[in-house]
Design a protein around this motif. Structure first.
Motif, PDB file in Angstrom:
ATOM      1  N   LEU A 121      22.122 -13.232  37.354  1.00 24.76           N
ATOM      2  CA  LEU A 121      20.866 -13.930  37.091  1.00 24.76           C
ATOM      3  C   LEU A 121      20.322 -13.547  35.716  1.00 24.76           C
ATOM      4  CD1 LEU A 121      18.917 -15.759  38.751  1.00 24.76           C
ATOM      5  CD2 LEU A 121      17.704 -13.707  39.432  1.00 24.76           C
ATOM      6  N   THR A 122      20.308 -12.267  35.452  1.00 25.20           N
ATOM      7  CA  THR A 122      19.828 -11.768  34.168  1.00 25.20           C
ATOM      8  C   THR A 122      20.639 -12.349  33.013  1.00 25.20           C
ATOM      9  OG1 THR A 122      19.224  -9.719  35.248  1.00 25.20           O
ATOM     10  CG2 THR A 122      19.359  -9.674  32.854  1.00 25.20           C
ATOM     11  N   ILE A 172      22.383 -15.102  32.937  1.00 24.16           N
ATOM     12  CA  ILE A 172      22.199 -16.544  32.771  1.00 24.16           C
ATOM     13  C   ILE A 172      20.850 -16.845  32.135  1.00 24.16           C
ATOM     14  CG2 ILE A 172      21.923 -18.722  34.021  1.00 24.16           C
ATOM     15  CD1 ILE A 172      24.252 -18.134  35.573  1.00 24.16           C
ATOM     16  N   VAL A 173      19.842 -16.089  32.528  1.00 23.16           N
ATOM     17  CA  VAL A 173      18.533 -16.273  31.908  1.00 23.16           C
ATOM     18  C   VAL A 173      18.640 -15.971  30.414  1.00 23.16           C
ATOM     19  CG1 VAL A 173      16.223 -15.314  31.726  1.00 23.16           C
ATOM     20  CG2 VAL A 173      17.165 -15.861  33.962  1.00 23.16           C
ATOM     21  N   LYS A 202      21.254 -16.353  28.540  1.00 22.86           N
ATOM     22  CA  LYS A 202      21.896 -17.503  27.892  1.00 22.86           C
ATOM     23  C   LYS A 202      20.913 -18.664  27.754  1.00 22.86           C
ATOM     24  CE  LYS A 202      25.299 -21.154  28.199  1.00 22.86           C
ATOM     25  NZ  LYS A 202      26.304 -21.882  29.009  1.00 22.86           N
ATOM     26  N   LEU A 203      20.160 -18.869  28.821  1.00 22.65           N
ATOM     27  CA  LEU A 203      19.192 -19.960  28.811  1.00 22.65           C
ATOM     28  C   LEU A 203      18.244 -19.828  27.628  1.00 22.65           C
ATOM     29  CD1 LEU A 203      18.075 -22.410  30.358  1.00 22.65           C
ATOM     30  CD2 LEU A 203      16.690 -20.844  31.682  1.00 22.65           C
ATOM     31  N   ASN A 204      17.729 -18.632  27.432  1.00 21.29           N
ATOM     32  CA  ASN A 204      16.809 -18.423  26.318  1.00 21.29           C
ATOM     33  C   ASN A 204      17.498 -18.670  24.985  1.00 21.29           C
ATOM     34  OD1 ASN A 204      14.660 -17.803  27.981  1.00 21.29           O
ATOM     35  ND2 ASN A 204      15.198 -15.631  28.058  1.00 21.29           N
ATOM     36  N   VAL A 222      20.132 -20.632  24.433  1.00 26.73           N
ATOM     37  CA  VAL A 222      20.463 -22.045  24.281  1.00 26.73           C
ATOM     38  C   VAL A 222      19.238 -22.896  24.009  1.00 26.73           C
ATOM     39  CG1 VAL A 222      21.112 -24.065  25.634  1.00 26.73           C
ATOM     40  CG2 VAL A 222      22.600 -22.079  25.575  1.00 26.73           C
ATOM     41  N   GLN A 223      18.143 -22.515  24.635  1.00 26.72           N
ATOM     42  CA  GLN A 223      16.988 -23.400  24.586  1.00 26.72           C
ATOM     43  C   GLN A 223      16.218 -23.335  23.270  1.00 26.72           C
ATOM     44  OE1 GLN A 223      14.489 -22.811  27.966  1.00 26.72           O
ATOM     45  NE2 GLN A 223      13.606 -24.850  27.811  1.00 26.72           N
ATOM     46  N   PHE A 224      16.181 -22.188  22.655  1.00 21.41           N
ATOM     47  CA  PHE A 224      15.279 -22.055  21.515  1.00 21.41           C
ATOM     48  C   PHE A 224      15.899 -21.530  20.253  1.00 21.41           C
ATOM     49  CE2 PHE A 224      12.559 -22.087  25.204  1.00 21.41           C
ATOM     50  CZ  PHE A 224      11.787 -23.177  24.864  1.00 21.41           C
ATOM     51  N   LEU A 262      28.138 -23.392  24.233  1.00 22.61           N
ATOM     52  CA  LEU A 262      26.914 -23.150  23.474  1.00 22.61           C
ATOM     53  C   LEU A 262      26.070 -24.402  23.275  1.00 22.61           C
ATOM     54  CD1 LEU A 262      28.298 -20.756  20.722  1.00 22.61           C
ATOM     55  CD2 LEU A 262      26.961 -20.155  22.752  1.00 22.61           C
ATOM     56  N   GLY A 263      26.548 -25.511  23.810  1.00 26.57           N
ATOM     57  CA  GLY A 263      25.760 -26.735  23.698  1.00 26.57           C
ATOM     58  C   GLY A 263      25.758 -27.337  22.309  1.00 26.57           C
TER      59      GLY A 263
END
Lengths: 186, 186
Positions: free
Chosen positions: A130-131, A133-134, A136-138, A140-142, A172-173
């Motif tokens: 979970l940690t 992925i979060v 990565k999310l951060n 990827v998103q910003f 990496l999108g």
DNA sequence: CTTACTTTTTGACATAGGTCAAAGGAAAAT
DNA sequence: ATTTTCCTTTGACCTATGTCAAAAAGTAAG
């Protein structure tokens, strides 16, 4: 390797550990082999002893999107599908000749019931994932494309130059053209 | 509410359930209250009985980035910080007058040791959260701004019109101007 | 009701990164 | 070795979304 990994998270006794390990099978898997396809139920959880794997899915237009890389010393699976025995959204693919330890859902359930500590182990693994992925999310998103690549280099330092560029780009999108241009400028 | 939620995941006996519930405190929290700040160790896990909360962090330029919304019937925490008792990267904020049930890390640990089923519960919750975050990740990474808003509407249907637009925009990785324009075109 | 403050909308313009197309390189197969 | 296939790089051009700035609408305070 697997032994060390398990004991580093939960202090299993010698006997417990042997019992648990006896539920795993060792598998030698060749490069490019697909372990699970979209729609199948992922019946096994794998531990990567040697090699690299990835999970990916297909967009409507048929493009492969890498969802995660699984390097040495990590568990690899289509997590939802395995734990909830639901059809997998992802493909699991091996990217290099690899050595895996696998355990079936059925055997895992036996262990989860038998050992309180095993529940704890899986809980810890889930939270750890979970940690990540979060994280990565951060990223990827910003972050800009180039900052995302930096994230990749720190999260998967050993993997970044062993897999096709297109796999990394989709992870990496970004397009592979963009990633290629980023690498050019170091 | 909390009771139903717990038993829906794991079949606790009546006694177990009462014992577990006795470890929670009921809290009435007012709008705009900040439960945890960046850098603090998040000592409590909350269950949202009524209201809405969010987690967010500050970018270098000082902008708030909403990381997650916590609606009714969900557990709310800075997960890493709580389970690993490490400094939180996130702020936790209450967006409407709310009723929460909270449990301290210490008490949670007692329950995790006492009840094998409690480990299972937390494992299931972790995997569920993992699934949701992966879902968001896929939305954020490969969809257009407008598709991301659609994702928001399905993931948080009740929340989408109760919180400031800027919070949602940052959650979805876009500017509030963009979100405003998307809403104009339904 | 009026003033002050916050949030949302709108407009003009800029740009990172996407798309499409083609050419090089590397690796695998014959 | 030579061919075939796959992977990577490069160039030209385009578009979705960001940035900046100001107006408008909504909410709270006196």
């Amino acid at each position: 390797m697997l032994t060390d990994f398990l004991t580093s998270l939960v202090p299993f006794s010698h006997d417990e550990l042997n019992d648990i390990l006896s539920h795993f099978d060792k598998e030698y898997v060749e490069k490019n082999q697909v372990l699970i396809k979209e729609g199948q139920i992922c019946d096994k959880l794998y531990f990567v002893e040697q090699g690299i794997g990835r999970s990916y899915y297909l967009k409507e237009d048929g493009k492969e999107i890498t969802q995660w890389f699984f390097g040495v010393g990590n568990f690899m699976s289509s997590a939802d599908s395995f734990f909830q025995q639901s059809p997998s959204f992802y493909y699991l693919e091996i990217l290099e000749d690899s050595i895996l330890y696998s355990i079936s859902k059925e055997k895992m359930d036996l262990l989860l019931v038998k050992y309180h500590k095993m529940e704890k182990l899986v809980r810890l693994l889930s939270i750890e994932m979970l940690t990540k992925i979060v994280h990565k999310l951060n990223a990827v998103q910003f972050q800009t494309a180039s900052e995302r690549y930096d994230y990749m280099l720190t999260e998967f330092p050993d993997i970044s130059h062993r897999v096709p560029l297109g796999h990394i780009a989709s992870y990496l999108g970004m397009t592979q053209e963009t990633l290629s241009r980023i690498r050019r400028n170091d």
